[in-house]
Design a protein around this motif. Structure first.
Motif, PDB file in Angstrom:
ATOM      1  N   TYR A   5       0.747  -1.419   0.035  1.00  0.00           N
ATOM      2  CA  TYR A   5      -0.077  -0.128   0.026  1.00  0.00           C
ATOM      3  C   TYR A   5       0.878   1.432   0.030  1.00  0.00           C
ATOM      4  O   TYR A   5       0.100   2.487  -0.325  1.00  0.00           O
ATOM      5  N   THR A   6       1.975   1.241   0.603  1.00  0.00           N
ATOM      6  CA  THR A   6       2.618   2.568   0.920  1.00  0.00           C
ATOM      7  C   THR A   6       4.024   2.779   0.052  1.00  0.00           C
ATOM      8  O   THR A   6       4.403   3.653  -0.326  1.00  0.00           O
ATOM      9  N   THR A   7       4.314   1.590  -0.733  1.00  0.00           N
ATOM     10  CA  THR A   7       5.648   1.549  -1.444  1.00  0.00           C
ATOM     11  C   THR A   7       5.331   2.545  -3.000  1.00  0.00           C
ATOM     12  O   THR A   7       4.367   2.461  -3.343  1.00  0.00           O
ATOM     13  N   LYS A   8       6.619   3.399  -2.889  1.00  0.00           N
ATOM     14  CA  LYS A   8       6.274   3.909  -4.544  1.00  0.00           C
ATOM     15  C   LYS A   8       6.748   2.892  -5.588  1.00  0.00           C
ATOM     16  O   LYS A   8       6.520   3.453  -6.768  1.00  0.00           O
ATOM     17  N   LYS A   9       7.442   1.881  -5.106  1.00  0.00           N
ATOM     18  CA  LYS A   9       7.815   1.207  -6.358  1.00  0.00           C
ATOM     19  C   LYS A   9       6.833   0.313  -7.166  1.00  0.00           C
ATOM     20  O   LYS A   9       5.849  -0.069  -6.379  1.00  0.00           O
ATOM     21  N   ASP A  10       6.720   0.254  -8.511  1.00  0.00           N
ATOM     22  CA  ASP A  10       5.720  -0.227  -9.071  1.00  0.00           C
ATOM     23  C   ASP A  10       5.935  -1.785  -9.122  1.00  0.00           C
ATOM     24  O   ASP A  10       7.022  -2.309  -9.587  1.00  0.00           O
ATOM     25  N   LEU A  11       5.051  -2.478  -8.437  1.00  0.00           N
ATOM     26  CA  LEU A  11       5.189  -3.850  -8.450  1.00  0.00           C
ATOM     27  C   LEU A  11       4.291  -4.821  -9.351  1.00  0.00           C
ATOM     28  O   LEU A  11       4.245  -5.914  -9.433  1.00  0.00           O
ATOM     29  N   SER A  12       3.782  -4.100 -10.473  1.00  0.00           N
ATOM     30  CA  SER A  12       3.023  -4.646 -11.571  1.00  0.00           C
ATOM     31  C   SER A  12       3.864  -5.668 -12.244  1.00  0.00           C
ATOM     32  O   SER A  12       3.297  -6.768 -12.752  1.00  0.00           O
TER      33      SER A  12
END
Length: 259
Positions: free
Chosen positions: A155-162
């Motif tokens: 929810y908080t990470t700015k990293k794109d996990l897609s």
């Protein structure tokens, strides 16, 4: 011109605040629905395991290899060919739910989710016959802590996990195939590998699904489609529910003390 820019800036800030507030409400609903589903699953599993076993030899109609005496219901659920229906029914229901979601009302979709959660409880009720209650509780708490941390990260990470999505789904398909094969092979080494990979896959899916649910809401937030938002919350709850349940079951195979 400066006045227009100031008004536009205020308007944008207001919309952002509204989206943030709506996102928090949406995620609260997702976690709320998931929690109710978990309660239904636990209650169904505990109730069915109680009805399926007995300590009175005169009431028993069958006995498991670990010495647990079964009632007629227990024999039907755990020893008869119907056990395969009980085992795979939740998987079939998930695919059916995904296919029907667009035709269901929000209320119907929510009811289906609750029925599914109860069916999952029946499907995994045998854990109360195999593992001690203490180890089940401990594993549940460990899973809850791990899930909370992973979901918070997603929810908080700015990293794109897609980019993880395709890799995780391919791993999940391979995991399901391996589980089906091991039903017939009954290999302890393969079972250990399946459990290890399963924990890693569903840990990754917890973070990925949380971010995906968040991003989907933000993408649709300005459309004010209440029907979509309601169904989206239910589908989000189902995704996170499945991540939690599967991570719990794989961890239980590691940490659970057998009766």
């Amino acid at each position: 011109m400066a006045q227009y820019q100031s008004i536009n800036s205020v308007g944008a800030g207001t919309r952002t605040a509204q989206i943030d507030a709506g996102l928090r409400a949406h995620m609260n609903k997702v976690y709320g629905l998931m929690s109710v589903g978990m309660l239904l699953t636990g209650a169904a599993a505990w109730a069915i395991s109680g009805l399926a076993t007995t300590t009175d030899p005169t009431m028993a109609v069958a006995e498991m290899r670990n010495g647990t005496m079964l009632t007629g219901l227990g024999q039907t659920l755990y020893l008869s060919p119907l056990k395969w229906v009980v085992m795979f029914a939740p998987l079939v229901m998930v695919f059916a739910f995904s296919a029907m979601i667009n035709r269901l009302s929000v209320a119907s979709a929510q009811l289906f989710f609750y029925i599914y959660a109860a069916a999952m409880g029946i499907s995994i009720s045998s854990i109360f016959l195999v593992y001690t209650g203490t180890s089940i509780t401990q594993t549940f708490l460990i899973t809850a802590i791990a899930f909370a941390g992973l979901s918070l990260y997603g929810y908080t990470t700015k990293k794109d996990l897609s980019g993880m999505g395709t890799f995780l789904m391919m791993g999940l398909i391979g995991l399901i195939v391996a589980m089906v094969v091991n039903i017939f092979l009954a290999s302890s080494a393969l079972a250990f590998a399946i459990s290890t990979i399963g924990v890693l896959i569903f840990a990754g899916l917890t973070a990925y699904d949380t971010q995906s649910i968040k991003n989907e809401y933000i993408a649709h937030a300005q459309q004010a489609d209440s029907d979509w938002l309601g169904k989206s919350a239910i589908m989000g709850a189902l995704r996170l529910y499945l991540d939690f349940i599967n991570m719990f079951m794989f961890l239980l195979s590691f940490l659970g003390n057998r009766e």
